[in-house]
Design a protein around this motif. Structure first.
Motif, mmCIF file in Angstrom:
data_model
loop_
_atom_site.group_PDB
_atom_site.id
_atom_site.type_symbol
_atom_site.label_atom_id
_atom_site.label_comp_id
_atom_site.label_asym_id
_atom_site.label_seq_id
_atom_site.Cartn_x
_atom_site.Cartn_y
_atom_site.Cartn_z
ATOM 1 N N GLY A 87 -32.763 24.645 105.487
ATOM 2 C CA GLY A 87 -31.794 24.864 104.317
ATOM 3 C C GLY A 87 -30.636 25.392 104.922
ATOM 4 N N ARG A 88 -30.815 26.379 105.594
ATOM 5 C CA ARG A 88 -29.401 26.918 106.258
ATOM 6 C C ARG A 88 -28.608 26.103 106.786
ATOM 7 N NH1 ARG A 88 -31.822 31.271 107.693
ATOM 8 N NH2 ARG A 88 -31.902 30.723 109.986
ATOM 9 N N LEU A 89 -29.388 25.216 107.938
ATOM 10 C CA LEU A 89 -28.714 24.195 108.837
ATOM 11 C C LEU A 89 -27.873 23.212 107.888
ATOM 12 C CD1 LEU A 89 -31.114 23.903 111.539
ATOM 13 C CD2 LEU A 89 -29.065 25.197 111.603
ATOM 14 N N LYS A 90 -28.510 22.733 106.673
ATOM 15 C CA LYS A 90 -27.894 22.016 105.895
ATOM 16 C C LYS A 90 -26.855 22.175 105.091
ATOM 17 C CE LYS A 90 -31.632 18.410 104.605
ATOM 18 N NZ LYS A 90 -32.579 17.913 103.573
ATOM 19 N N ASP A 91 -26.836 23.706 104.512
ATOM 20 C CA ASP A 91 -25.755 24.221 103.770
ATOM 21 C C ASP A 91 -24.635 24.494 104.910
ATOM 22 O OD1 ASP A 91 -27.307 24.496 101.853
ATOM 23 O OD2 ASP A 91 -28.017 26.717 102.130
ATOM 24 N N ASP A 92 -24.765 24.640 106.201
ATOM 25 C CA ASP A 92 -23.799 24.744 107.242
ATOM 26 C C ASP A 92 -23.277 23.072 107.515
ATOM 27 O OD1 ASP A 92 -24.146 27.333 107.211
ATOM 28 O OD2 ASP A 92 -25.178 27.400 109.045
ATOM 29 N N GLY A 93 -24.100 22.363 107.175
ATOM 30 C CA GLY A 93 -23.603 21.015 107.425
ATOM 31 C C GLY A 93 -23.753 20.475 108.750
ATOM 32 N N ARG A 94 -24.786 21.082 109.503
ATOM 33 C CA ARG A 94 -25.108 20.897 110.840
ATOM 34 C C ARG A 94 -26.173 20.031 111.107
ATOM 35 N NH1 ARG A 94 -26.276 26.801 113.128
ATOM 36 N NH2 ARG A 94 -26.651 25.580 115.053
ATOM 37 N N ILE A 95 -27.031 19.665 109.880
ATOM 38 C CA ILE A 95 -28.058 18.583 110.040
ATOM 39 C C ILE A 95 -28.074 18.028 108.681
ATOM 40 C CG2 ILE A 95 -29.429 20.115 111.741
ATOM 41 C CD1 ILE A 95 -31.389 20.463 109.435
ATOM 42 N N LEU A 96 -28.479 16.789 108.711
ATOM 43 C CA LEU A 96 -28.954 15.993 107.340
ATOM 44 C C LEU A 96 -30.136 15.822 107.158
ATOM 45 C CD1 LEU A 96 -26.698 12.987 108.488
ATOM 46 C CD2 LEU A 96 -26.121 14.626 106.823
ATOM 47 N N ARG A 97 -31.163 16.129 108.179
ATOM 48 C CA ARG A 97 -32.698 16.020 107.913
ATOM 49 C C ARG A 97 -33.180 16.778 108.941
ATOM 50 N NH1 ARG A 97 -34.830 10.148 106.912
ATOM 51 N NH2 ARG A 97 -34.022 10.594 104.706
ATOM 52 N N LEU A 98 -34.399 17.211 108.592
ATOM 53 C CA LEU A 98 -35.462 17.937 109.802
ATOM 54 C C LEU A 98 -36.783 17.714 109.366
ATOM 55 C CD1 LEU A 98 -34.766 21.224 111.344
ATOM 56 C CD2 LEU A 98 -37.290 20.659 110.465
ATOM 57 N N ARG A 99 -37.451 17.147 110.384
ATOM 58 C CA ARG A 99 -38.761 16.769 110.332
ATOM 59 C C ARG A 99 -39.531 17.394 111.593
ATOM 60 N NH1 ARG A 99 -38.554 10.377 108.965
ATOM 61 N NH2 ARG A 99 -38.181 10.461 106.863
ATOM 62 N N LEU A 100 -40.956 17.697 111.282
ATOM 63 C CA LEU A 100 -41.902 17.910 112.476
ATOM 64 C C LEU A 100 -42.878 17.189 112.411
ATOM 65 C CD1 LEU A 100 -42.339 20.275 114.595
ATOM 66 C CD2 LEU A 100 -43.618 21.562 112.903
ATOM 67 N N ARG A 101 -43.099 16.659 113.623
ATOM 68 C CA ARG A 101 -44.201 15.829 113.878
ATOM 69 C C ARG A 101 -45.181 16.406 114.763
ATOM 70 N NH1 ARG A 101 -43.172 10.338 112.818
ATOM 71 N NH2 ARG A 101 -41.136 9.762 111.853
ATOM 72 N N SER A 102 -46.477 15.863 114.538
ATOM 73 C CA SER A 102 -47.533 16.339 115.431
ATOM 74 C C SER A 102 -47.618 15.750 116.818
ATOM 75 C CB SER A 102 -48.975 16.130 114.754
ATOM 76 O OG SER A 102 -49.078 14.635 114.415
ATOM 77 N N PRO A 103 -48.575 16.295 117.622
ATOM 78 C CA PRO A 103 -48.597 15.584 119.032
ATOM 79 C C PRO A 103 -48.746 14.188 118.971
ATOM 80 C CG PRO A 103 -49.341 17.832 119.190
ATOM 81 C CD PRO A 103 -49.156 17.406 117.755
ATOM 82 N N ASN A 104 -49.402 13.755 117.841
ATOM 83 C CA ASN A 104 -49.794 12.320 118.062
ATOM 84 C C ASN A 104 -48.655 11.580 117.133
ATOM 85 O OD1 ASN A 104 -50.227 12.986 115.352
ATOM 86 N ND2 ASN A 104 -52.451 12.334 115.291
ATOM 87 N N GLY A 105 -47.511 12.033 116.672
ATOM 88 C CA GLY A 105 -46.277 11.249 116.107
ATOM 89 C C GLY A 105 -46.375 11.438 114.550
ATOM 90 N N GLN A 106 -47.239 11.978 113.829
ATOM 91 C CA GLN A 106 -47.375 11.965 112.319
ATOM 92 C C GLN A 106 -46.619 13.201 111.931
ATOM 93 O OE1 GLN A 106 -49.141 9.915 110.489
ATOM 94 N NE2 GLN A 106 -49.599 8.775 112.610
ATOM 95 N N VAL A 107 -45.870 12.787 110.806
ATOM 96 C CA VAL A 107 -45.217 13.718 110.150
ATOM 97 C C VAL A 107 -45.890 14.663 109.594
ATOM 98 C CG1 VAL A 107 -43.130 14.139 108.526
ATOM 99 C CG2 VAL A 107 -43.143 12.067 109.997
ATOM 100 N N VAL A 108 -45.612 16.133 109.691
ATOM 101 C CA VAL A 108 -46.424 17.234 109.218
ATOM 102 C C VAL A 108 -45.406 17.953 108.247
ATOM 103 C CG1 VAL A 108 -48.181 17.120 111.072
ATOM 104 C CG2 VAL A 108 -46.238 18.583 111.330
ATOM 105 N N PHE A 109 -44.173 17.914 108.534
ATOM 106 C CA PHE A 109 -43.156 18.577 107.720
ATOM 107 C C PHE A 109 -41.962 17.531 107.680
ATOM 108 C CE2 PHE A 109 -39.117 21.395 107.272
ATOM 109 C CZ PHE A 109 -39.793 22.011 106.189
ATOM 110 N N SER A 110 -41.612 17.847 106.459
ATOM 111 C CA SER A 110 -40.017 16.921 106.066
ATOM 112 C C SER A 110 -39.380 17.881 105.037
ATOM 113 C CB SER A 110 -40.262 15.545 105.368
ATOM 114 O OG SER A 110 -39.304 14.916 105.402
ATOM 115 N N ASP A 111 -38.046 18.098 105.346
ATOM 116 C CA ASP A 111 -37.485 19.078 104.505
ATOM 117 C C ASP A 111 -37.058 18.313 103.136
ATOM 118 O OD1 ASP A 111 -35.335 17.195 105.332
ATOM 119 O OD2 ASP A 111 -34.163 18.700 105.870
#
Length: 651
Positions: A87-111
């Motif tokens: 949220g802070r990075l989006k508010d600063d305009g530094r990112i558009l999207r952030l995701r976290l993936r597991s070691p096998n490539g599956q999305v485990v977090f998406s903002d």
């Protein structure tokens, strides 16, 4: 270039083509540089995005995971940390999207709640192996269910080399685009200025080069028809002028003349080429002043000039004009402090009567000029009897030069004997040509051609050198001499004497063993010049023989000026002296005359013993003819000498 196209028009077309080509090259360079800059800016953006993703991953995400791999069951504290961070990075305009993936490539977090349940893509799997992946894309580019979003930089950053999972982050491309656009704008400005200056410089160089090319083309076009020394028309310009006259249906007639200077080579050899050029310049001015405004003067090469006289209609008028021209040329002048009186010979033809095309007229005028020079006639018109240039003879000209190099020329030798004792006193070297197609040719087939084409000098040098080389191998008595015939052209050049002495030295033969035979025509074609050459030869110890005496119109008073040692009575008088009382009296008178002048007398054409005895009774010194010995090759002469050595008085 077209027949009537000025030489500068093609140069102008070359300039326009060059300028257009340079414009294309400059524009292409601009496009290439801007494309290269844009590609460089994008690469820099990707590099910066990798750095930012690596910083976020190592400083924020990895500490939040506390060393545990990202799985479907993230703790609430980890999720809260990730929500707060994104949220802070989006508010600063530094990112558009952030995701976290597991070691096998599956999305485990998406903002923004996207990506869950999707199959792992290739970039995520590569990142899980420890490779950073980055590319330019758009939001939702990998999701067929939604509309494409804004342009972005997509980065897959491995966490702890992929052991903890993969950070998938989308960075805004707008700042990068703004930077690229600003940079491209600056580049276009700088390129426009730089390439514009470059284009102007290139065009300026092209203009300068074009101007020089145009000047050079104009100069070359001028030189194609003019002589650079005298600025007169050259041989090509002369031929074109003749063609213009012959093509004019309204012309009243016209004449073409060729003029050749006498003794010009002596000026070059003795005073230097710069004085020779000065003489040519002075005489070219005189020639132009001596003719009318409608006439054209040309320098055909060397010391040869040509004149086109388009208003001459008859033989008498041409003689009158050309005699006046030669008179103007002969006025004294001074070069390097030396007074000179130029002399020249002229030959001419009348257009229509003697030919209608430039090549024929020029060739026949040149033949007439040479005839005038040989006869010391000053001015002569072409006569068909002078023209030896039939096709067969023209072919023979080219073959004659080759014949010397390929040993097709041979010498035959005819003995001369003392009439009182029968001893061999010498031999005369007679040239033959063993032609590959025509067989053995005698001199009358090719020597006149050599005289008219300038081959006579190398031909005489060849005969002289070969005769001297063979002299010692012939088996002649020690004091016997070899005789070589020389022509009028040979005697017209002072260096001829030097060439003779060089040949003697080269072959190791004493000067006293050489006799040079000259005809009356050769001696009196240019008496002054011939006398100077003969004087040099006589002083060196070389004997001079006057051949065929009685056939020409020699003045008795001139005999003493030729430095003669020997006089040969022509066979026309000797052959029938026993049956023709007049010829017998002439032979007797010539023997007495020669002896009174201190000359040795040789009778040519001795065909029988009676004639031989009669000549001996008259006191004739030597004889030569078929009744004594025929001309034969060197080997046969040696055999003849061997057979007659013990019976010298025998036939």
């Amino acid at each position: 270039m077209g027949e009537h196209e000025p030489p500068t028009s093609s140069v102008g077309r070359v300039f326009v083509s060059f300028a257009a080509l340079m414009l294309v090259v400059v524009v292409a360079m601009g496009v290439l540089l801007s494309t290269s800059f844009r590609a460089g800016a994008e690469q820099r953006a990707l590099t910066a995005a990798r750095s930012q993703a690596q910083m976020i991953g190592s400083n924020r995400i990895e500490p939040a995971l506390k060393g545990q791999p990202a799985t479907q069951h993230l703790g609430t504290d980890v999720i809260a940390t990730l929500d707060q961070l994104s949220g802070r990075l989006k508010d600063d305009g530094r990112i558009l999207r952030l995701r976290l993936r597991s070691p096998n490539g599956q999305v485990v977090f998406s903002d923004d709640g996207t990506g869950f349940g999707d199959a792992a893509d290739g970039e995520a799997l590569e990142a899980a192996e420890g490779h950073v992946e980055a590319e330019l894309t758009r939001l939702n580019a990998d999701d067929d269910r939604g509309a494409l979003g804004v342009r972005a930089v997509e980065v897959y950053q491995p966490l702890a080399d992929g052991a903890l999972g993969v950070l998938e982050i989308y960075l805004p491309y707008a700042p990068i685009a703004a930077e690229v656009q600003a940079g491209v704008g600056r580049l276009y400005r700088d390129l426009s200025i730089g390439l514009g200056v470059l284009y102007l410089v290139l065009v300026g160089l092209a203009l300068t080069t074009t101007r020089r090319l145009r000047q050079s083309a104009t100069r070359n076009a001028y030189l194609a028809e003019h002589d650079p020394l005298t600025e007169l028309a050259n041989r090509r310009g002369f031929a074109l002028a003749i063609e213009r006259v012959t093509a004019d249906p309204a012309r009243p007639g016209g004449a073409v003349a060729v003029i050749d200077l006498d003794r010009f080579k002596e000026v070059n050899d003795s005073l230097g080429h710069h004085n020779g050029d000065a003489l040519l310049l002075a005489l070219s001015v005189r020639l132009q002043a001596a003719v009318g405004p409608h006439d054209l003067v040309a320098r055909l090469g060397g010391d040869e000039f040509g004149i086109v006289l388009p208003r001459i209609t008859d033989d008498a008028a041409a003689h009158r004009v050309l005699r006046q021209v030669l008179h103007e040329l002969s006025a004294p002048l001074t070069l390097s402090g030396i007074a000179l009186e130029p002399e020249a010979s002229a030959g001419f033809v009348l257009i229509g009567e003697d030919g209608d095309d430039a090549a024929t007229l020029l060739r026949r005028a040149d033949i007439a000029m040479y005839a005038a020079k040989v006869r010391s006639a000053g001015v002569m018109r072409f006569e068909r009897a002078q023209d030896h240039y039939d096709p067969e003879r023209l072919a023979m000209v080219g073959e004659l030069g080759r014949a010397m190099a390929q040993d097709e020329l041979v010498l035959h030798f005819q003995p001369k004997v003392a009439l009182d004792s029968g001893e061999v006193t010498g031999v005369e070297a007679l040239l033959r040509w063993q032609h590959p197609r025509h067989g053995l040719l005698f001199p009358d087939r090719f020597l006149p051609l050599a005289e008219q084409t300038g081959l006579i000098d190398p031909l005489t040098d060849w005969v002289l050198d070969r005769a001297l080389r063979q002299l010692t191998a012939l088996g002649l008595p020690p004091q016997a001499r070899v005789s070589v015939n020389v022509s009028a052209r040979n005697l017209g050049q002072q260096p001829f004497a030097d060439r003779v002495l060089d040949a003697l030295g080269r072959n190791g033969i004493a000067a006293e063993r050489l006799v040079l035979e000259i005809t009356e025509t050769a001696a009196f074609a240019d008496l002054e010049r011939a006398s100077a050459v003969l004087r040099s030869l006589d002083e060196a110890g070389i004997a001079i023989s006057l051949d065929d005496f009685g056939q020409g119109h020699t003045s008795i008073g001139h005999l003493s000026t030729l430095h003669l040692s020997e006089l040969k009575i022509d066979r026309a008088f000797v052959g029938d002296m026993l049956t023709d009382l007049a010829h017998g009296a002439i032979v007797r008178s010539l023997v007495e005359l020669a002896h009174n002048l201190g000359l040795t007398v040789v009778a040519e054409g001795v065909e029988d013993d009676d004639t031989r005895e009669a000549l001996r009774d008259l006191g004739c010194d030597e004889g030569q003819g078929y009744g004594i010995g025929r001309p034969v090759p060197a080997a046969q002469l040696t055999e003849w000498l061997s057979r007659n050595r013990h019976e010298p008085a025998a036939r």
